[in-house]
Motif scaffolding. Sequence first.
Motif, PDB file in Angstrom:
ATOM      1  N   VAL A 293       0.851  -1.193   0.000  1.00 15.66           N
ATOM      2  CA  VAL A 293       0.000   0.000   0.000  1.00 15.66           C
ATOM      3  C   VAL A 293       0.883   1.237   0.000  1.00 15.66           C
ATOM      4  O   VAL A 293       1.826   1.336   0.796  1.00 15.66           O
ATOM      5  N   THR A 294       0.573   2.176  -0.884  1.00 16.15           N
ATOM      6  CA  THR A 294       1.273   3.465  -0.934  1.00 16.15           C
ATOM      7  C   THR A 294       0.237   4.577  -0.988  1.00 16.15           C
ATOM      8  O   THR A 294      -0.703   4.513  -1.779  1.00 16.15           O
ATOM      9  N   VAL A 295       0.394   5.572  -0.129  1.00 15.47           N
ATOM     10  CA  VAL A 295      -0.485   6.740  -0.108  1.00 15.47           C
ATOM     11  C   VAL A 295       0.350   7.968  -0.451  1.00 15.47           C
ATOM     12  O   VAL A 295       1.385   8.211   0.180  1.00 15.47           O
ATOM     13  N   PRO A 311       5.599   9.810  -1.465  1.00 16.86           N
ATOM     14  CA  PRO A 311       4.675   9.029  -0.628  1.00 16.86           C
ATOM     15  C   PRO A 311       4.594   9.534   0.805  1.00 16.86           C
ATOM     16  O   PRO A 311       5.597   9.884   1.415  1.00 16.86           O
ATOM     17  N   LEU A 312       3.368   9.540   1.315  1.00 13.06           N
ATOM     18  CA  LEU A 312       3.131   9.848   2.724  1.00 13.06           C
ATOM     19  C   LEU A 312       3.227   8.588   3.578  1.00 13.06           C
ATOM     20  O   LEU A 312       3.488   8.665   4.787  1.00 13.06           O
ATOM     21  N   TYR A 313       3.000   7.449   2.931  1.00 26.22           N
ATOM     22  CA  TYR A 313       2.960   6.178   3.669  1.00 26.22           C
ATOM     23  C   TYR A 313       3.228   5.046   2.695  1.00 26.22           C
ATOM     24  O   TYR A 313       2.746   5.062   1.555  1.00 26.22           O
ATOM     25  N   GLN A 314       4.003   4.055   3.144  1.00 27.43           N
ATOM     26  CA  GLN A 314       4.259   2.855   2.345  1.00 27.43           C
ATOM     27  C   GLN A 314       4.305   1.641   3.264  1.00 27.43           C
ATOM     28  O   GLN A 314       4.842   1.708   4.373  1.00 27.43           O
ATOM     29  N   THR A 334      -5.559  13.092  -2.763  1.00 22.44           N
ATOM     30  CA  THR A 334      -4.789  11.944  -2.277  1.00 22.44           C
ATOM     31  C   THR A 334      -4.973  10.751  -3.213  1.00 22.44           C
ATOM     32  O   THR A 334      -6.075  10.505  -3.705  1.00 22.44           O
ATOM     33  N   GLN A 335      -3.885  10.037  -3.441  1.00 24.31           N
ATOM     34  CA  GLN A 335      -3.912   8.816  -4.252  1.00 24.31           C
ATOM     35  C   GLN A 335      -3.513   7.629  -3.386  1.00 24.31           C
ATOM     36  O   GLN A 335      -2.553   7.701  -2.627  1.00 24.31           O
ATOM     37  N   VAL A 336      -4.285   6.549  -3.498  1.00 24.88           N
ATOM     38  CA  VAL A 336      -3.969   5.309  -2.784  1.00 24.88           C
ATOM     39  C   VAL A 336      -3.690   4.223  -3.818  1.00 24.88           C
ATOM     40  O   VAL A 336      -4.529   3.957  -4.685  1.00 24.88           O
ATOM     41  N   ASN A 337      -2.510   3.608  -3.724  1.00 22.38           N
ATOM     42  CA  ASN A 337      -2.156   2.494  -4.602  1.00 22.38           C
ATOM     43  C   ASN A 337      -2.093   1.209  -3.786  1.00 22.38           C
ATOM     44  O   ASN A 337      -1.419   1.159  -2.753  1.00 22.38           O
ATOM     45  N   VAL A 338      -2.816   0.190  -4.231  1.00 22.63           N
ATOM     46  CA  VAL A 338      -2.790  -1.130  -3.602  1.00 22.63           C
ATOM     47  C   VAL A 338      -2.298  -2.125  -4.642  1.00 22.63           C
ATOM     48  O   VAL A 338      -2.883  -2.232  -5.730  1.00 22.63           O
ATOM     49  N   LEU A 345      -1.348  -3.615  -9.761  1.00 20.68           N
ATOM     50  CA  LEU A 345      -1.560  -2.293  -9.194  1.00 20.68           C
ATOM     51  C   LEU A 345      -2.997  -1.819  -9.391  1.00 20.68           C
ATOM     52  O   LEU A 345      -3.529  -1.859 -10.493  1.00 20.68           O
ATOM     53  N   VAL A 346      -3.625  -1.364  -8.299  1.00 23.92           N
ATOM     54  CA  VAL A 346      -4.946  -0.733  -8.346  1.00 23.92           C
ATOM     55  C   VAL A 346      -4.796   0.662  -7.748  1.00 23.92           C
ATOM     56  O   VAL A 346      -4.302   0.823  -6.630  1.00 23.92           O
ATOM     57  N   THR A 347      -5.204   1.667  -8.510  1.00 20.78           N
ATOM     58  CA  THR A 347      -5.114   3.052  -8.063  1.00 20.78           C
ATOM     59  C   THR A 347      -6.503   3.571  -7.726  1.00 20.78           C
ATOM     60  O   THR A 347      -7.444   3.384  -8.494  1.00 20.78           O
ATOM     61  N   TRP A 348      -6.609   4.225  -6.570  1.00 20.34           N
ATOM     62  CA  TRP A 348      -7.895   4.732  -6.092  1.00 20.34           C
ATOM     63  C   TRP A 348      -7.714   6.123  -5.510  1.00 20.34           C
ATOM     64  O   TRP A 348      -6.718   6.406  -4.840  1.00 20.34           O
ATOM     65  N   TYR A 349      -8.700   6.996  -5.780  1.00 27.06           N
ATOM     66  CA  TYR A 349      -8.705   8.337  -5.233  1.00 27.06           C
ATOM     67  C   TYR A 349      -9.889   8.460  -4.273  1.00 27.06           C
ATOM     68  O   TYR A 349     -11.043   8.434  -4.720  1.00 27.06           O
ATOM     69  N   PRO A 350      -9.643   8.555  -2.962  1.00 27.52           N
ATOM     70  CA  PRO A 350     -10.748   8.657  -1.999  1.00 27.52           C
ATOM     71  C   PRO A 350     -11.613   9.877  -2.299  1.00 27.52           C
ATOM     72  O   PRO A 350     -11.123  11.005  -2.330  1.00 27.52           O
ATOM     73  N   LEU A 351     -12.909   9.632  -2.511  1.00 28.58           N
ATOM     74  CA  LEU A 351     -13.795  10.705  -2.946  1.00 28.58           C
ATOM     75  C   LEU A 351     -15.242  10.254  -2.776  1.00 28.58           C
ATOM     76  O   LEU A 351     -15.555   9.076  -2.935  1.00 28.58           O
ATOM     77  N   LEU A 352     -16.122  11.198  -2.443  1.00 28.51           N
ATOM     78  CA  LEU A 352     -17.555  10.926  -2.423  1.00 28.51           C
ATOM     79  C   LEU A 352     -18.163  11.361  -3.750  1.00 28.51           C
ATOM     80  O   LEU A 352     -17.899  12.457  -4.242  1.00 28.51           O
TER      81      LEU A 352
END
Length: 516
Positions: A293-295, A311-314, A334-338, A345-352
């Motif tokens: 996981v990478t944020v 990256p903020l977190y790995q 923010t981008q989250v990679n799992v 690789l799956v890329t996701w952007y937290p959003l409503l």
Amino acid sequence: MKKKLLSLVMALLLSLSLLPLSALAAGMPFTDVPTGQWYYNDVKQAVESGLINGKTATTYCPNDNLTYAEAVKLAACMHQKYTTGSVTLQNGSPWYQSYVDYAKANKIITKDYSWNTKATRAGYMEIFASALPAKALAAKNTVNDGSIPDVPMTHPQAAAIYKLYRAGILQGSDSQHSCKPYDNIKRSEVAAILTRMMDSSKRLSFSMTDTAAQASLTALRQSMAGTSAVFAAAYLGNVGEPLEGSMAQWLQKNCPQMVKDYPFLTEIPASRVVGGDFGDVYCVVPLDGSASVTVSPVIEQEYGDWDIGSPLYQSKTGEPILVLCNKGESVPDTQVNVTTSKTGLVTWYPLLDDGLVSVASMDNGTPLMKDFSNYDELYENLVLDLLHYGWAWPGSNTLKDTSWYFEWYDMDYEAMECHFLELRAGGQAELCWRYDEDTGFQGYEEYYLGQWSLVYDGEMTCLKLDLTGADSRVIQDQYPVLVGYEGLLVGVGAKKTRLPFQSQPYILTVLERSYG
């Protein structure tokens, strides 16, 4: 039996050493095995028992990795010595082929491995779990299915790993008993495993009955098994100001039902709370501990372009994390990679999106994420929060003889939808909608007639509707309502019945006043 087990492996690992036993008979000359290391006693016993030797006169090389070929030779020799009392196996061509053939013939293995590659922990355990008969690896510990954090029962080597845990051969690499199944196996670990397999008095005693927190995490991960999802995510609310106190305290106050359902949320440490101390709060839970996981921040550039920052977190071990994001006008920020072996690789952007969490998916729409948000709790909190921002519950006469409208553009029809709600003094209600007359559409698309009233459900004032459409469709539900300068805010029905102007099941819609 113990004496037999101790004696049967005197020569098992000789093929892995470069020195004769006589060189080590006097003691432990290894400069790289200090007495304070966790594996010191295991190496000492393994060496003294003839299980393993050093690679040079003064080095044991505890951090060197073993290959699958070396692992299968050890397993084959152990099995032969246990069943016949001696080891007669010899090298073949290639050197490991005779051991592979023996292991297959005796059902120690049922497949080929990449023999010259480094063995993973899971791969090595799979081989050794079948090297001795079941009675020699009897369970002594309670290890519930799914309780090893990074080994769900869907893991291909789960049966072997849980067998060795239950037998006391393994207990994990941290306080959570994590297995780290995709790491390579080290000589230090080999010594410990062989010692425990050969000497039952050295086996570990522990219990892994699930805590409520671990059980909830395991259940969430198991709910993704057999689906296309590689991670789960939930929106938990918004921290509007810099957080005071801990994140766990905020969750307990603002998401009590989520915390009850998923108590692992409050056990996520501060080191895994990413993105600062305010913003929208999301929880991200990879499918299992093998995920990376990478944020990273999304940085807005000139002319609407954007870039990804450092990256903020790995993490490479798939722990649940909390992400605070979307703090300003630039959304998402923010981008989250799992990354998993299942999908890459799956890329996701937290959003409503229209009140719901946006879901990561393939190009064909197949979802790669499970949304485990509790929208009922989120929605209720949001409605109540609006009372602090100029909205109010309507009084008994506030809505009598009023008319409200809502417009939105229908992309499919490329036309404006016009919705109307009339609430008359006698309790009669009318709800209808049509396309804008300029588009050429004639008449109402839907038309409902019936009764309305205001009711109090113990916490919120609701608009109760009992309406029947022209085609006998009915709307019978009650909707929280607030009035304010902007108009009439209509929320989600108690039965989740959507009104025609509610495009999503969880969304607050503001209707403008047309008269009254």
